[in-house]
Design an enzyme around this catalytic site. Structure first.
Site, short mmCIF file in Angstrom:
data_model
loop_
_atom_site.label_atom_id
_atom_site.label_comp_id
_atom_site.label_asym_id
_atom_site.label_seq_id
_atom_site.Cartn_x
_atom_site.Cartn_y
_atom_site.Cartn_z
N LYS A 46 0.87 -1.18 0.00
CA LYS A 46 0.00 0.00 0.00
C LYS A 46 0.90 1.22 0.00
O LYS A 46 1.42 1.63 1.03
CB LYS A 46 -0.89 -0.02 1.26
CG LYS A 46 -2.20 0.73 1.16
CD LYS A 46 -2.10 2.23 0.93
CE LYS A 46 -1.72 3.05 2.14
NZ LYS A 46 -1.50 4.49 1.78
N GLY A 83 7.03 5.98 7.99
CA GLY A 83 6.24 7.20 7.99
C GLY A 83 6.36 7.91 9.33
O GLY A 83 7.38 7.77 10.01
N VAL A 87 1.72 7.76 13.34
CA VAL A 87 1.07 6.62 12.68
C VAL A 87 1.77 5.31 13.05
O VAL A 87 1.12 4.30 13.34
CB VAL A 87 1.04 6.81 11.14
CG1 VAL A 87 0.49 5.58 10.45
CG2 VAL A 87 0.22 8.04 10.78
N GLY A 88 3.09 5.35 13.09
CA GLY A 88 3.85 4.14 13.45
C GLY A 88 3.46 3.62 14.81
O GLY A 88 3.22 2.42 15.00
N GLU A 112 9.66 2.35 10.72
CA GLU A 112 10.71 3.36 10.59
C GLU A 112 10.00 4.69 10.68
O GLU A 112 9.11 4.97 9.87
CB GLU A 112 11.36 3.26 9.20
CG GLU A 112 12.45 2.25 9.09
CD GLU A 112 13.48 2.38 10.17
OE1 GLU A 112 13.82 3.52 10.54
OE2 GLU A 112 13.92 1.33 10.66
N CYS A 151 13.62 11.35 6.43
CA CYS A 151 13.67 11.04 7.85
C CYS A 151 15.08 11.22 8.38
O CYS A 151 15.29 11.40 9.57
CB CYS A 151 13.13 9.65 8.13
SG CYS A 151 14.01 8.40 7.24
N GLU A 175 9.72 16.82 14.86
CA GLU A 175 10.11 16.67 13.46
C GLU A 175 9.26 17.60 12.60
O GLU A 175 8.03 17.57 12.67
CB GLU A 175 9.92 15.22 12.99
CG GLU A 175 10.44 15.03 11.58
CD GLU A 175 10.30 13.60 11.07
OE1 GLU A 175 9.20 13.04 11.19
OE2 GLU A 175 11.29 13.07 10.55
C1 UN1 Z 1 13.96 8.23 4.47
O1 UN1 Z 1 14.03 9.44 4.44
O2 UN1 Z 1 12.94 7.67 4.93
O3 UN1 Z 1 19.89 7.82 4.02
C2 UN1 Z 1 15.02 7.32 3.94
C3 UN1 Z 1 19.14 8.46 3.25
C4 UN1 Z 1 18.39 7.70 2.19
C5 UN1 Z 1 17.18 7.08 2.75
C6 UN1 Z 1 16.26 8.00 3.49
N1 UN1 Z 1 19.27 6.71 1.62
O4 UN1 Z 1 18.99 9.65 3.36
#
Ligand code: UN1
Length: 497
Positions: free
Chosen positions: A175, A228, A232-233, A250, A284, A385
């Site tokens: 999804k 995400g 939500v996680g 994650e 992230c 964040e």
């Molecule tokens: C993300 O933002 O969820 O290390 C992953 C990094 C990328 C992956 C980011 N290879 O910035």
């Protein structure tokens, strides 16, 4: 009319019409509809899960090296379609073209790597304490996986999940984010073209609160992998806790870069710009806190701010753009709201903070690269964040102070330190409380052959990417087999003394 992109259930492409469809628009030009996808119903989710269940009985018995051959073909197809997909990533998600191509490259890397894993799904053989008995552990798949992915890496993150899940023998219901469903569909098409058997990979479109939730909580799903927001996680972890599912999440980050007084300042500035404003801060792993030693603070801030002001914001498909738009109106409003929060809390806005308007900017969700100083640890902009091009600069009195500031949030995904002192690098490596630590490099840009994931509120403790110790552990279970060939009852631990 915009092109329609379908669900894939049991090998059939279908477009359920029970709910009004979802439009995916280009965030740099909202008059450009990239595609239309269905908002699926719980019944569609049901059928997708049943299809994956049915396919599981056959797929789990396909020898892993044979599964891997299909993944290798996916890698080759990704290479062939790299430019097409890279442009699509930019058009649907907004990141600049170089990064759109990088998104696809990350999937290519993962596909080749996971194809190799097909011949490495190793367990252990160890001696038994009893004579005429052997013991081994083998890796077995978990079953049907629900894979729920975000919009910020519309090809790479699905690749991180789908490829290891499949090589390990699981079947999948995928999804994708409803903001980047066209990229997801194009990616899934490659698996069909590569010859993946029907039902092994199913695709259902729809929103997280509806389709994502039904899928994660479905009783016939054995495992959930989500990337995400932390909110939500955490909800997924709670809702699955009672059902005994494998759940891996994650989530967010509030990643720091420490710049020490002995750092190569130009390198630190360049790295901080890339980590703060690359992907418009929507990673992230993006750095949102720059912790600078007081002796180089002024020089760093002047250089960094100057460069931030000069970044060219615009449509990611234009050759000279440095930073694209935010993904949508809600996200833009959220980020602008944080700018107001920062100002109210007493932080000093040194540049940026506004939505960009006029000309091409009126077509999309653009904002200025934004820098705050005079930020203290307890402020919301220092702790929450933001997921946008907003960075806070802190002044550190010493190396110890810098490490303490770096570790002072609820998150722990990635952190970085710029220093030329080898002893400090060792201490930073040991003391920085995060899943990833970079020395003289920014917080973004993890490579796929190593485990990826955070601690504290950044992740559920599992690791994606990488092989053993990473994604392969996440998508398999160890099964232990004891074989006694003595022909008599032997009792472990029981000694005739
Ligand atoms: C993300 O933002 O969820 O290390 C992953 C990094 C990328 C992956 C980011 N290879 O910035």
């Amino acid at each position: 009319m915009a092109e329609r992109f379908c669900n894939l259930i049991a090998g059939r492409w279908e477009f359920p019409e029970a709910n009004p469809p979802i439009e995916s628009v280009n965030p740099a030009d909202i008059s450009d509809v990239v595609g239309i996808v269905p908002e699926s119903t719980p019944e569609d989710v049901n059928r997708a899960v049943e299809s994956a269940r049915k396919a599981y009985s056959g797929w789990r018995l396909v020898p892993p090296p044979r599964r891997a051959e299909i993944l290798f073909r996916v890698a080759e197809l990704l290479v062939k379609n790299k430019h097409f997909l890279g442009e699509l990533v930019t058009r649907e998600m907004g990141k600049i073209l170089k990064e759109g191509l990088g998104d696809v490259q990350e999937a290519i890397d993962m596909a080749y790597y996971m194809a190799g894993e097909g011949r490495r799904l190793a367990g252990e053989t160890v001696p038994s304490e009893l004579p005429d008995k052997d013991c081994k552990s083998v890796r077995v798949p978990i079953g049907v996986f629900a894979l729920i992915t975000p919009w910020n890496f519309p090809i790479a993150i699905p690749a991180w999940k789908i490829l290891p899940a499949l090589v390990a023998g699981n079947t999948v219901v995928f999804k994708p984010s409803s903001y980047t469903p066209v990229c997801a569909t194009r990616f899934v098409e490659l698996f069909v073209e590569a010859g993946l058997p029907e039902g092994v990979l199913n695709l259902v479109h729809g929103r997280g609160e509806t389709v994502g939730r039904v899928l994660a909580e479905h009783p016939l799903v054995d495992g959930v992998s989500f990337t995400g927001s932390t909110k939500v996680g955490e909800a997924i972890i709670k809702s699955c806790a009672g059902i005994g599912k494998e759940v891996s999440c994650e989530m967010g980050g509030k990643n720091p870069i420490i710049v020490m007084d002995d750092a190569d300042l130009e390198l630190a500035i360049e790295g901080s710009l890339w980590a703060s404003f690359g992907t418009t801060g929507q990673r992230c792993t993006a750095s949102s806190r720059l912790i600078v030693h007081r002796d180089v603070y002024d020089a760093f801030l002047t250089g960094f701010t100057e460069r931030a002001k000069n970044l060219r914001v615009g449509c990611g498909l234009e050759e000279d753009t440095d930073m694209g738009p935010l993904i949508n109106e809600t996200q833009l409003a959220r980020v602008l709201h944080y700018v107001e929060v920062g100002k109210k809390e007493g932080a000093r806005l040194v540049t940026g903070g506004r939505r960009l308007t006029g000309g091409v900017f009126d077509r999309g969700y653009f904002m200025e690269p934004t820098v705050f100083t005079d930020v203290t640890e307890d402020m919301r902009i220092a702790r929450e964040e933001i997921f946008g091009p907003v960075v806070s600069v802190f002044r550190a009195d010493s190396f110890t102070h810098a490490i303490q500031l770096a570790n002072s949030t609820d998150y722990g995904l990635s952190s970085a330190v710029y220093t030329r002192d080898v002893n400090r690098t060792a201490i930073a490596e040991r003391e920085l409380n995060s899943g990833l630590v970079y020395i003289n490099a920014p917080t973004i840009g993890a490579e796929i052959q190593l485990p990826f994931g955070g601690i504290k509120k950044s992740g559920s403790g599992h690791r994606e990417a990488g092989g053993r110790g990473g994604a392969i552990d996440m998508f398999t279970r160890m099964k232990v087999i004891y074989r006694d060939f003595s022909g008599r009852l032997q009792k472990a631990q029981i000694r005739e003394e």
